[in-house]
Design an enzyme around this catalytic site. Structure first.
Site, PDB file in Angstrom:
ATOM      1  N   ASN A  28      10.808  25.052 -11.680  1.00  0.00           N
ATOM      2  CA  ASN A  28      10.378  26.463 -10.978  1.00  0.00           C
ATOM      3  C   ASN A  28       9.608  25.951 -12.221  1.00  0.00           C
ATOM      4  O   ASN A  28       8.264  27.315 -12.343  1.00  0.00           O
ATOM      5  CB  ASN A  28      10.130  27.342 -10.143  1.00  0.00           C
ATOM      6  CG  ASN A  28      11.195  27.391  -9.322  1.00  0.00           C
ATOM      7  OD1 ASN A  28      10.547  26.786  -8.353  1.00  0.00           O
ATOM      8  ND2 ASN A  28      12.247  28.021  -9.431  1.00  0.00           N
ATOM      9  N   HIS A  60      11.349  34.558   2.680  1.00  0.00           N
ATOM     10  CA  HIS A  60      12.149  34.528   1.360  1.00  0.00           C
ATOM     11  C   HIS A  60      13.909  35.693   2.121  1.00  0.00           C
ATOM     12  O   HIS A  60      13.349  36.264   2.505  1.00  0.00           O
ATOM     13  CB  HIS A  60      12.096  34.351   0.363  1.00  0.00           C
ATOM     14  CG  HIS A  60      12.752  34.056  -0.531  1.00  0.00           C
ATOM     15  ND1 HIS A  60      13.878  34.508  -1.167  1.00  0.00           N
ATOM     16  CD2 HIS A  60      13.165  33.203  -1.145  1.00  0.00           C
ATOM     17  CE1 HIS A  60      14.769  34.713  -1.995  1.00  0.00           C
ATOM     18  NE2 HIS A  60      13.964  32.635  -2.163  1.00  0.00           N
ATOM     19  N   GLU A  83       4.825  34.296   2.317  1.00  0.00           N
ATOM     20  CA  GLU A  83       4.602  34.034   1.357  1.00  0.00           C
ATOM     21  C   GLU A  83       3.686  32.938   1.248  1.00  0.00           C
ATOM     22  O   GLU A  83       2.753  32.709   2.436  1.00  0.00           O
ATOM     23  CB  GLU A  83       5.545  32.963   1.012  1.00  0.00           C
ATOM     24  CG  GLU A  83       7.580  33.978   0.812  1.00  0.00           C
ATOM     25  CD  GLU A  83       8.606  32.862   0.851  1.00  0.00           C
ATOM     26  OE1 GLU A  83       8.204  31.786   0.114  1.00  0.00           O
ATOM     27  OE2 GLU A  83       9.309  32.748   1.557  1.00  0.00           O
ATOM     28  N   SER A 139       8.489  27.860  -0.414  1.00  0.00           N
ATOM     29  CA  SER A 139       8.740  27.909  -1.764  1.00  0.00           C
ATOM     30  C   SER A 139      10.138  26.335  -1.182  1.00  0.00           C
ATOM     31  O   SER A 139      10.730  25.272  -2.224  1.00  0.00           O
ATOM     32  CB  SER A 139      10.114  28.221  -2.095  1.00  0.00           C
ATOM     33  OG  SER A 139      11.077  29.045  -1.028  1.00  0.00           O
ATOM     34  N   ASP A 196       4.321  37.499  -0.824  1.00  0.00           N
ATOM     35  CA  ASP A 196       5.025  37.152  -1.817  1.00  0.00           C
ATOM     36  C   ASP A 196       4.140  35.811  -2.649  1.00  0.00           C
ATOM     37  O   ASP A 196       4.240  34.602  -2.350  1.00  0.00           O
ATOM     38  CB  ASP A 196       5.969  36.391  -2.026  1.00  0.00           C
ATOM     39  CG  ASP A 196       6.890  36.111  -2.741  1.00  0.00           C
ATOM     40  OD1 ASP A 196       7.102  35.674  -3.590  1.00  0.00           O
ATOM     41  OD2 ASP A 196       9.074  36.327  -2.470  1.00  0.00           O
ATOM     42  N   HIS A 251       5.364  31.102  -6.078  1.00  0.00           N
ATOM     43  CA  HIS A 251       5.128  29.730  -5.756  1.00  0.00           C
ATOM     44  C   HIS A 251       3.461  29.613  -6.723  1.00  0.00           C
ATOM     45  O   HIS A 251       3.293  28.477  -6.734  1.00  0.00           O
ATOM     46  CB  HIS A 251       5.504  28.894  -4.843  1.00  0.00           C
ATOM     47  CG  HIS A 251       7.243  28.590  -5.037  1.00  0.00           C
ATOM     48  ND1 HIS A 251       8.060  28.396  -6.020  1.00  0.00           N
ATOM     49  CD2 HIS A 251       7.843  29.795  -4.494  1.00  0.00           C
ATOM     50  CE1 HIS A 251       9.573  28.252  -5.808  1.00  0.00           C
ATOM     51  NE2 HIS A 251       9.196  29.324  -4.455  1.00  0.00           N
ATOM     52  N   LYS A 285       8.457  31.657 -13.200  1.00  0.00           N
ATOM     53  CA  LYS A 285       8.618  30.657 -12.639  1.00  0.00           C
ATOM     54  C   LYS A 285       7.227  29.951 -13.544  1.00  0.00           C
ATOM     55  O   LYS A 285       8.195  29.974 -14.333  1.00  0.00           O
ATOM     56  CB  LYS A 285       7.487  30.755 -10.547  1.00  0.00           C
ATOM     57  CG  LYS A 285       9.623  31.004  -9.992  1.00  0.00           C
ATOM     58  CD  LYS A 285       9.154  31.190  -8.936  1.00  0.00           C
ATOM     59  CE  LYS A 285      10.452  31.021  -7.780  1.00  0.00           C
ATOM     60  NZ  LYS A 285      11.356  32.182  -8.226  1.00  0.00           N
TER      61      LYS A 285
END
Length: 377
Positions: free
Chosen positions: A34, A121, A167, A171, A196, A199, A228
């Site tokens: 990541n 997640h 998120e 992911s 979240d 990413h 990440k």
């Protein structure tokens, strides 16, 4: 003869199904990490940590932050993070998994509802399990279904607060949440958005701030991981001061954990400073993503526009075999199988990192295209 025959039997079954996991070293071109901006080996982070060691900053915190583990570097990172991400306060913790556990176990109360995306997640689920609130899921990225579930809970007598958990970029899917619509939903129902940003942090939004800072219609709690795109370790919860103080006083994953290394706080702050100076790395990441998606379309994949490209294969064994073949060609691509993703959706997770060039990406998708013709069953 093993002392744990039942465990050995379960491991054998996993192997038969193509789901046995093993630790493998990093090797070849980085399509698996990541490290989206390529900062993990950058002079910016290396020099900051080297200087901190010279200044006497310790390697380990040696205790929880409520004992002797609270270092000035932790506080300096939190101060900068709150300013950078546009929140009233921030709290630095050991990792995103720990932070999600803390948020969902300590903040929603017994008469509240946590309404979460079906693909959120696993760390959030651990927080739900430890928390007191009721939890309900809605179909992935489906705002109408979320409102249906929320209204059903209200109509059945639910009177507490609603916490909507998402998120911003998923992911394993690589797709984006429709945040404007979810923010409007939260505003209509006096709900809190828990986002979240793992990413998105460092990659999207002005200077890599992610998406949460742009939402003003409702209360927002944002989780920004540091391991990440920021290339350090740990995680930052950014929210109102009352939220942060509640976590300090009530979140067991924070209270009873040894604090993160002060050197990782130094590294995370250096990454934020690097972004704040407006470097080219974010623009480079965008160009590499665009090139990767063009390559993917040429072999028949029209995918969500993020830096995570899921190449669906479906069969667990086929995904594992494809990953191994690509690794033998010097492409570090990993197979993702259940239970990380739903049954029948095994895939290659191709991550476009800052450690690659356009030619590397073109070569990978040429190799995937060759495999697709004969091996993806």
């Amino acid at each position: 003869m093993t002392a744990y025959p039942r465990h050995a039997e379960r491991l054998s079954v996993l192997g038969t199904r193509g789901r046995l996991r093993e630790l493998a070293p990093a090797a070849g071109l980085d399509f698996a990490s990541n490290d989206y901006l390529g900062l993990a080996t950058s002079p910016a982070l290396r020099d900051a940590v080297t200087d901190a060691i010279r200044r006497g900053v310790p390697v380990g915190a040696t205790g929880s932050r409520l004992l002797r583990g609270n270092h000035p570097e932790h506080v300096a990172l939190e101060t900068m993070a709150a300013q950078f991400f546009g929140s009233e306060a921030a709290l630095y913790m050991g990792g995103g998994f720990q932070a999600n556990q803390a948020i969902f176990s300590a903040l929603p109360m017994a008469d509240d509802l946590v309404l979460h995306d079906a693909l959120i997640h696993a760390s959030a689920h651990e927080g739900f399990r430890l928390g007191a609130a009721r939890t309900e899921s809605f179909r992935h990225n489906d705002v109408a279904d979320a409102e249906r579930v929320l209204r059903g809970w209200r109509n059945s007598g639910g009177r507490g607060r609603v916490w909507i958990a998402l998120e911003t970029i998923y992911s394993m899917q690589g797709d984006f949440a429709p945040l404007a619509d979810f923010a409007a939903l939260a505003a209509r129902h006096d709900a809190v958005l828990v986002l979240d940003e793992a990413h998105a942090t460092g990659v999207y939004g002005p200077l890599g701030r992610g998406f949460a800072a742009e939402i003003t219609d409702c209360p927002v709690i944002a989780l920004h991981t540091c391991g990440k795109a920021l290339a350090a370790s740990g995680a930052l919860v950014c929210a109102d001061r009352a939220v942060i103080d509640t976590l300090v006083n009530r979140a067991r994953p924070f209270i009873f954990a040894t604090a993160p290394s002060p050197l990782m706080a130094v590294a995370a702050r250096a990454a934020l400073e690097h972004l704040q100076r407006g470097p080219d790395c974010i623009a480079t990441a965008a160009r590499l993503r665009a090139h990767a998606h063009a390559c993917a379309r040429r072999i028949g994949y029209d995918l969500p526009p993020g830096q995570i490209l899921p190449i669906l294969i479906r069969s667990d064994h086929a995904a594992l075999a494809a990953a191994r073949k690509l690794q033998r060609q010097d492409f570090d691509v990993r197979a993702i199988r259940p239970p990380t993703v739903p049954k029948g959706t095994a895939r290659l997770r191709v991550s476009i990192t800052g450690n690659l060039g356009p030619d590397d990406i073109s070569a990978l998708f040429t190799a995937i295209g060759d495999l697709k013709q004969k091996d993806f069953q």
